[in-house]
Scaffold this active site. Structure first.
Site, mmCIF file in Angstrom:
data_model
loop_
_atom_site.group_PDB
_atom_site.id
_atom_site.type_symbol
_atom_site.label_atom_id
_atom_site.label_comp_id
_atom_site.label_asym_id
_atom_site.label_seq_id
_atom_site.Cartn_x
_atom_site.Cartn_y
_atom_site.Cartn_z
ATOM 1 N N SER A 51 0.871 -1.183 0.000
ATOM 2 C CA SER A 51 0.000 0.000 0.000
ATOM 3 C C SER A 51 0.902 1.226 0.000
ATOM 4 C CB SER A 51 -0.937 -0.016 1.212
ATOM 5 O OG SER A 51 -0.294 0.358 2.382
ATOM 6 N N HIS A 164 -3.516 -5.648 2.845
ATOM 7 C CA HIS A 164 -2.661 -6.719 3.372
ATOM 8 C C HIS A 164 -3.410 -8.017 3.650
ATOM 9 C CE1 HIS A 164 0.280 -3.443 5.023
ATOM 10 N NE2 HIS A 164 0.344 -3.576 3.714
ATOM 11 N N GLN A 172 -6.324 -0.796 7.439
ATOM 12 C CA GLN A 172 -5.277 -1.758 7.075
ATOM 13 C C GLN A 172 -4.674 -2.494 8.281
ATOM 14 O OE1 GLN A 172 -2.268 -0.612 3.918
ATOM 15 N NE2 GLN A 172 -0.967 -0.530 5.714
ATOM 16 N N GLU A 173 -4.499 -1.773 9.389
ATOM 17 C CA GLU A 173 -3.772 -2.374 10.515
ATOM 18 C C GLU A 173 -4.422 -2.058 11.845
ATOM 19 O OE1 GLU A 173 0.344 -1.123 10.150
ATOM 20 O OE2 GLU A 173 0.283 -1.446 7.984
ATOM 21 N N GLU A 216 1.482 -9.240 7.214
ATOM 22 C CA GLU A 216 2.362 -8.816 8.312
ATOM 23 C C GLU A 216 2.220 -9.716 9.534
ATOM 24 O OE1 GLU A 216 1.852 -4.588 8.874
ATOM 25 O OE2 GLU A 216 2.823 -4.161 6.963
ATOM 26 N N ASP A 253 -3.584 1.804 11.674
ATOM 27 C CA ASP A 253 -3.136 2.413 10.424
ATOM 28 C C ASP A 253 -4.316 2.315 9.477
ATOM 29 O OD1 ASP A 253 -2.048 3.363 8.124
ATOM 30 O OD2 ASP A 253 -0.434 1.873 7.965
ATOM 31 N N GLU A 296 -2.614 6.235 12.133
ATOM 32 C CA GLU A 296 -1.749 6.548 10.987
ATOM 33 C C GLU A 296 -2.599 6.776 9.744
ATOM 34 O OE1 GLU A 296 1.370 3.624 10.770
ATOM 35 O OE2 GLU A 296 1.551 3.829 8.600
ATOM 36 N N ASP A 323 2.267 8.653 7.132
ATOM 37 C CA ASP A 323 3.072 7.639 6.416
ATOM 38 C C ASP A 323 3.019 7.979 4.923
ATOM 39 O OD1 ASP A 323 4.199 5.419 5.231
ATOM 40 O OD2 ASP A 323 2.567 4.049 5.732
ATOM 41 N N LYS A 348 10.317 5.115 6.900
ATOM 42 C CA LYS A 348 10.622 3.900 6.140
ATOM 43 C C LYS A 348 11.766 4.265 5.198
ATOM 44 C CE LYS A 348 5.848 2.102 5.848
ATOM 45 N NZ LYS A 348 4.592 2.259 5.068
ATOM 46 N N HIS A 376 8.729 -1.134 9.277
ATOM 47 C CA HIS A 376 8.968 -2.145 8.236
ATOM 48 C C HIS A 376 8.087 -1.852 7.021
ATOM 49 C CE1 HIS A 376 5.238 -4.723 9.459
ATOM 50 N NE2 HIS A 376 5.007 -3.458 9.571
ATOM 51 N N ARG A 377 8.119 -2.737 6.026
ATOM 52 C CA ARG A 377 7.157 -2.732 4.937
ATOM 53 C C ARG A 377 6.391 -4.042 4.988
ATOM 54 N NH1 ARG A 377 7.686 1.736 1.512
ATOM 55 N NH2 ARG A 377 5.480 1.201 1.291
ATOM 56 N N LYS A 399 7.438 -0.143 14.408
ATOM 57 C CA LYS A 399 6.260 -0.886 13.945
ATOM 58 C C LYS A 399 6.778 -1.951 13.003
ATOM 59 C CE LYS A 399 3.292 0.493 10.270
ATOM 60 N NZ LYS A 399 2.076 1.026 9.695
HETATM 61 P P1 PGA Z 1 3.131 -1.169 2.990
HETATM 62 O O1 PGA Z 1 2.229 -0.849 4.262
HETATM 63 O O2 PGA Z 1 4.462 -1.599 3.458
HETATM 64 O O3 PGA Z 1 2.349 -2.249 2.305
HETATM 65 O O4 PGA Z 1 3.177 0.098 2.180
HETATM 66 C C1 PGA Z 1 2.724 -0.510 5.505
HETATM 67 C C2 PGA Z 1 2.088 0.745 6.008
HETATM 68 O O5 PGA Z 1 1.198 1.323 5.346
HETATM 69 O O6 PGA Z 1 2.474 1.229 7.065
HETATM 70 ZN ZN ZN Z 2 0.973 3.058 6.832
#
Ligand code: PGA
Ligand code: ZN
Length: 449
Positions: A51, A164, A172-173, A216, A253, A296, A323, A348, A376-377, A399
């Site tokens: 993403s 993910h 997403q998270e 993840e 996130d 996030e 992010d 990142k 991380h990714r 994270k």
């Molecule tokens: P990505 O997602 O590594 O797939 O971009 C991680 C995030 O959005 O923090």
């Molecule tokens: Zn993110």
């Protein structure tokens, strides 16, 4: 007693080479190795996002049939044939010089000629090789001695949604933050207990399919609404014997760019359509209902104003994290600082492409009073550099996914080793990190070399 290593030219780069390896999703990625004259060795690999922010530096892929277009032979070639000849003979401690030389060689604003995946692997491998030549761990090389090191609070993504996972969760998270621990290892124990309790909670309510994991390492249950995931986290924390909001906090996130519908200028959340104002009110309700300490990318990546509005409303109690909004890019961060868009920034290294640029960004964010979360990714390797960056730069947060799957545990395990190695010389950030009481030491060593 012999002469100091630098007088022998031990830090001089003797060789740089690259190869293709696989990342955690089974996609090719770039691994670079750097060897110094003194026998120092550094190996680093580029991670990959799913993403991604649209302003990230470019990940160079071959296209064509092999690996469904995801091959990295051009990026590997660029290291072996373009970068390596220029780096041989340089002092590996001159990180800033080496990083800017690679940027010059590339010559584009988004590293699209050589590939940010090529450049980032070399940049990190150079730092590792210099640290190895000096016989110090990478975190010490990055952060210098003379100051207590800080073990970061982990943000563990234990329910995966969005890009993910193969479920319908719009966010997403869904993460937990074990802040109520005295040590990093105790924080990991708490996280693992909650993670495994969550497995039982999900299985009972959603069946055995619910405990399949996403990219993840978090579970990817067949949920439709964000509140279902938050409720499951609260239940798991309590059932594991902790008090939500005390020892364990929640973090999100949203990765909102990925549920933003540009044509309708609306967000598709929980199956419905929300305006930006409605989404803001939705976040306001969530932070009242749940012990959420961090959100996030709450809005899509161009809407600095909406971020600023949310930050002004909840910034005194919740970390609002950029992010995709910032993509570890100093220019975008500056705009965020000016507009007070967020009070925290994700870091990142591969989003921008070099260690020097990432550290400049982290220091600028911290100097503006923002929290920094090293990340991380979703596509990762066994590389543990980010664990060292978090400790070395004393960011207080990292994270790096669920406490499961080797590429995620590699980072947590490295932090366990670092904590043991530092014995009494390091503190666990814990609740202090949230209150912004972590001191952000000026990084020494490589940036002054
Ligand atoms: P990505 O997602 O590594 O797939 O971009 C991680 C995030 O959005 O923090
Ligand atoms: Zn993110």
């Amino acid at each position: 007693m012999g002469l100091p290593a630098e007088l022998y030219g031990d830090f001089v780069i003797e060789d740089v080479r690259a190869r293709m390896i696989l990342d955690s999703r089974g996609n090719p990625t770039v691994e670079a190795e750097v060897v110094t004259r003194g026998g120092g060795f550094g190996r680093a690999a580029a991670p990959a996002g799913a993403s991604k922010g649209s302003h990230e530096a470019l990940e160079l892929r071959d296209g064509g049939k092999a690996f469904k277009g995801k091959g990295v032979s051009r990026a590997v070639y660029n290291i072996n044939s373009v970068i390596a000849p220029r780096l041989r003979g340089l002092d590996s401690r001159h990180q800033r010089l080496i990083d800017s030389l690679m940027c010059q060689l590339d010559g584009t604003p988004n590293k699209s000629r050589l590939g940010a995946n090529a450049i980032v692997a070399v940049s990190l491998a150079v730092a590792k090789a210099a640290a190895d030549t000096a016989s110090v761990p990478l975190y010490e090389y990055i952060g210098g001695v003379g100051g207590t090191f800080i073990l970061p609070v982990p943000l563990l993504n234990i329910i995966n949604g969005g890009a993910h996972a193969g479920n319908e969760l719009s966010f997403q998270e869904f993460m937990i933050m074990p802040v109520g621990a005295d040590t990093f290892s105790d924080a990991i124990r708490i996280a693992v207990e909650v993670y495994h309790t969550l497995k039982g909670v999900l299985k009972e309510k959603y069946g055995a399919m619910a405990v399949n994991v996403g990219d993840e390492g978090g579970y990817a249950p067949p949920m439709k609404k964000n509140r279902e995931a938050l409720d499951a986290l609260i239940k798991a924390i309590s059932k594991a014997g902790y008090t939500p909001g005390q020892e364990v906090l929640l973090a999100l996130d949203a990765a909102a760019s990925h549920f933003y519908d540009k044509s309708r200028n609306a967000y598709i959340v929980d199956g419905g359509q929300l305006s930006r104002e409605e989404l803001l009110e939705y976040y306001m309700r969530l932070v009242d209902e749940y012990p959420i300490a961090s959100i996030e990318d709450p809005f899509y990546e161009e809407d600095f104003e909406a971020h600023a509005e949310l930050t002004s409303r909840i910034g005194n109690r919740v970390a609002v994290v950029g992010d995709d909004l910032y993509v570890t890019n100093l220019e975008r961060l500056r705009k965020g600082v000016e507009m007070r868009a967020t009070n925290a920034a994700l870091l990142k290294v591969n989003q921008i492409g070099t260690l020097t640029e990432a550290m400049d960004y982290a220091r600028a964010a911290a100097a503006s009073g923002m929290k920094v979360i090293v990340s991380h990714r979703s596509g990762e390797t066994e590389d543990t550099a980010i664990a060292h960056i978090a400790v070395g730069m004393r960011t207080g947060f990292i994270k790096t996914g669920a406490p499961a799957r080797g590429e995620r545990t590699a980072k947590y395990n490295e932090l366990l080793r670092i904590e043991e190695e530092l014995a009494g010389d390091a503190v666990y950030a814990g609740r202090l990190a949230l209150r912004g009481l972590i001191y952000f030491y000026t990084a020494r060593g490589i940036l002054q070399a």
